[in-house]
Design an enzyme around this catalytic site. Structure first.
Site, PDB file in Angstrom:
ATOM      1  N   GLU A  61      99.088  10.103  23.332  1.00  0.00           N
ATOM      2  CA  GLU A  61      97.988  10.505  24.516  1.00  0.00           C
ATOM      3  C   GLU A  61      98.253   9.388  25.725  1.00  0.00           C
ATOM      4  O   GLU A  61      98.451   9.938  26.671  1.00  0.00           O
ATOM      5  CB  GLU A  61      96.688  10.760  24.301  1.00  0.00           C
ATOM      6  CG  GLU A  61      96.182  12.097  23.292  1.00  0.00           C
ATOM      7  CD  GLU A  61      96.491  11.812  21.912  1.00  0.00           C
ATOM      8  OE1 GLU A  61      97.081  10.730  21.637  1.00  0.00           O
ATOM      9  OE2 GLU A  61      96.255  12.751  21.142  1.00  0.00           O
ATOM     10  N   HIS A 130      85.469  16.789  17.670  1.00  0.00           N
ATOM     11  CA  HIS A 130      86.127  17.713  18.415  1.00  0.00           C
ATOM     12  C   HIS A 130      84.992  18.567  19.544  1.00  0.00           C
ATOM     13  O   HIS A 130      85.693  19.734  19.603  1.00  0.00           O
ATOM     14  CB  HIS A 130      86.890  18.618  17.559  1.00  0.00           C
ATOM     15  CG  HIS A 130      88.088  18.079  16.975  1.00  0.00           C
ATOM     16  ND1 HIS A 130      88.104  16.897  15.988  1.00  0.00           N
ATOM     17  CD2 HIS A 130      89.511  18.233  17.167  1.00  0.00           C
ATOM     18  CE1 HIS A 130      89.132  16.585  15.732  1.00  0.00           C
ATOM     19  NE2 HIS A 130      90.008  17.407  16.365  1.00  0.00           N
TER      20      HIS A 130
END
Lengths: 326, 316
Positions: A61, A130
């Protein structure tokens, strides 16, 4: 185009159109190519544009977000997809220290025309790692623009607006919205970045919200309307910049305020909005402001617990009634 | 290598040395504040690498980047003015020592988070590749960067995407005050780069000739489309990490040993015709002018403070 499509299709359509029009636009992120996107937004784009412009990245990322910044400096118009906001924490250094700071640190020499899209929000029983809603948190950072499309029209418009912007824009797409259907008219001139939209006119309470909470707010407003409470619902659309003008105008009309925010309360965008109303429209208020936020616990897995943690229409209704009593 | 080039390289290295010595002086006079990370001792790396670049190439450097900025050709006046926090500085006084930027020479900082520049350099190289521009991106960083995840993420992407990028690791043996041997299981950094299938070489970073020649070879390889190259330059900073560092972590004898390898001593040993006195004199004028320029610079109005957060506020 003027038709009813899903939120997912609207984002895809905007990306597709932008890539057809402008060779500088490309999409990069985890699973955006061969998989078709973690939330299937980019399905079919690899076939149309090839692997040079729909770039599958490793699970890096920080590196691919930073690469988006570098490519933007190099004259491209990258769209970086970070699969979810939760993973964006791994790229936070690049987003905050580089993307947000470069223009200022360089004394105005280097702007970063980068678009970062990411999925946000809870509701799918994905647990504590999440299900974050960190868009309000990102709105803390000068140099960034923070967009939260709720409607199908905005899902499309905001990609277009973000790509036309010379500075870094983060778009937070709520996971629960992708299958929502709505009307998309690609011919209308989009409401610009930083403009809120009054989604429902009302005279009793100004309800300020954004993202997926908009629909819970509208549902609650319908229920309250049957009980004679008339709610004005504002979709912020953009958390940075915030549209103070639209908020204050509405407050001056209704004199009562509530905020619905899927972020946690402490240090949240809801807190910021309250502070601004306090600064700019205190004497307009007839009652203390109220808010419905996500409870301050990590997101639990079990469905009933998760639903209890998130803002819901019934909690909004209860809060509105409480505000009206004062 | 000829005498002309030797003179040019010597001049740049000496300019960096004397410029930074002046910075220390101005720091103690409180004209310069904040962090001040000196490059003294490591001049051969920036000067040797920059020699191999064209004006079209892009540079990403670190918080220890005065030397890179000078070697790249940003005017010493503008760098000194930046250290003074003046509007005439290369970042208008918004950046300071750690954030030197210059669009004209494609100098992208001045990135002060260790490894923070690497991903951006990857993106710059990616944009050049996508647009089929025959440019090279050079990214400088210290050996401390090797411990960060971004280092590995970035090297992998560079190799995977076959990017036109030169990685220059300035291995000065200490990440602030912690020696490489205390932080890495494998202290040969070039091996780490090689494990990503990047052409990789360990060179003497105190020898400007070697750095220049290795850089020329590396740039030629990158320009011909053969993907990234990694140079590990073995070097040493003669001064403390920053102005706040008491240097408790290394022996004075070690510093003295490395000073014997000073690139400013080394080069004239090979090129005895270098007229050191003449360089000193020229540079002394340049430095005096830079200080005068900075002293006479303007302090930006506080009213303009909130400019440059968004492009719409930039007066172009």
């Amino acid at each position: 185009m003027n038709s009813t499509i899903t939120y997912r299709e609207a984002v895809r359509h905007a990306i597709k159109q932008a890539m057809e029009k402008d060779q500088r636009v490309f999409l990069m992120g985890e699973d955006v190519g061969h998989y078709g996107g973690g939330y299937a937004v980019s399905m079919g784009l690899l076939e149309q544009f090839g692997s040079e412009r729909i770039i599958d990245t490793p699970l890096s990322e920080s590196a691919f977000t930073g690469a988006g910044i570098g490519a933007a400096l190099g004259g491209m118009r990258p769209i970086v997809e970070i699969m979810t906001v939760n993973f964006s924490l791994l790229a936070l250094d690049q987003i905050m220290n580089n993307a947000a700071n470069l223009l200022h640190m360089s004394g105005g020499q280097f702007n970063v025309p980068l678009v970062i899209r990411m999925v946000t929000g809870g509701g799918k029983q994905l647990g504590a790692q999440h299900s974050h809603s960190l868009e309000g948190w990102y709105a803390h950072i000068p140099g960034l623009k923070i967009l939260t499309p709720a409607t199908v029209q905005d899902a499309y418009d905001m990609v277009t607006l973000a790509l036309a912007d010379p500075d870094p824009v983060l778009i937070f797409e709520h996971a629960m919205l992708y299958n929502n259907k709505g009307l998309l008219d690609t011919k209308v001139i989009p409401l610009s970045i930083g403009k809120a939209k009054i989604e429902r006119l009302g005279k009793d309470i100004t309800l300020i919200t954004y993202g997926a909470s908009l629909f819970k707010a509208l549902e609650a407003a319908q229920t309250l309307s049957d009980e004679g409470i008339d709610i004005e619902v504002i979709d912020l659309r953009s958390l940075r910049p915030l549209d103070d003008e639209t908020i204050m105008k509405s407050v001056a009309k209704t004199h009562r305020v509530m905020i619905v925010d899927e972020g946690w309360k402490s240090g949240s965008i809801s807190a910021e909005i309250m502070a601004r109303i306090n600064e700019q429209a205190f004497y307009e208020l007839d009652a203390p402001m109220g808010r419905v936020c996500t409870l301050e616990v990590p997101m639990p897995y079990a469905a009933h617990l998760e639903q209890a943690v998130l803002p819901q229409a019934d909690k909004i209704v209860a809060m509105a009634k409480k505000i009206m009593e004062k | 290598m000829d005498l002309d080039l030797a003179n040019k390289l010597y001049h740049k290295m000496l300019l960096i040395r004397r410029f930074e010595e002046k910075c220390v002086e101005m720091y103690s006079k409180e004209k310069i504040r904040g962090f001040l990370h000196l490059y003294i001792g490591e001049e051969a790396v920036a000067v040797g690498v920059m020699h191999a670049l064209s004006s079209e190439d892009a540079i990403f450097a670190t918080y220890r980047e005065h030397g890179h900025a000078l070697a790249r050709g940003i005017h010493p006046n503008r760098i000194m003015a930046e250290l003074y926090g003046k509007q005439e500085g290369c970042s208008r006084g918004r950046g300071g020592s750690m954030h030197l930027f210059d669009a004209a020479t494609r100098f992208y900082g001045g990135i002060a988070i260790v490894t923070g520049g690497l991903p951006m350099a990857i993106g710059m190289a990616l944009s050049d590749k996508m647009m089929k521009r025959n440019k090279v991106t050079v990214c400088f960083f210290g050996e401390g960067a090797v411990a960060e995840g971004e280092f590995h993420e970035s090297l992998n992407l560079a190799a995977l995407w076959h990017l036109p990028i030169l990685f220059v690791c300035e291995n000065n043996l200490y990440a602030m005050g912690t020696a490489l041997e205390f932080t890495q299981s494998e202290t040969n950094i070039s091996l780490k780069a090689a494990s990503y299938r990047i052409t990789s070489k360990q060179i003497d970073g105190m020898n400007v000739t070697e750095v220049a020649e290795s850089s020329e070879e590396a740039i030629a390889q990158i320009r011909s489309g053969n993907g990234p190259v990694f140079l590990e330059c073995l070097t040493y900073r003669f001064r403390a990490h920053s102005m706040y560092d008491a240097e408790l972590y290394r022996q004075k004898s070690e510093v003295e040993e490395w000073k014997q390898k000073d690139p400013l001593i080394r080069l004239p040993q090979d090129w005895s015709d270098i007229n050191i006195a003449q360089h000193e004199e020229e540079i002394s004028h340049i430095i005096d002018e830079a200080v005068e320029f900075a002293e006479n610079g303007t302090l930006e109005s506080v009213d303009d403070l909130e400019k440059f957060i968004y492009s719409s506020e930039v007066a172009r």
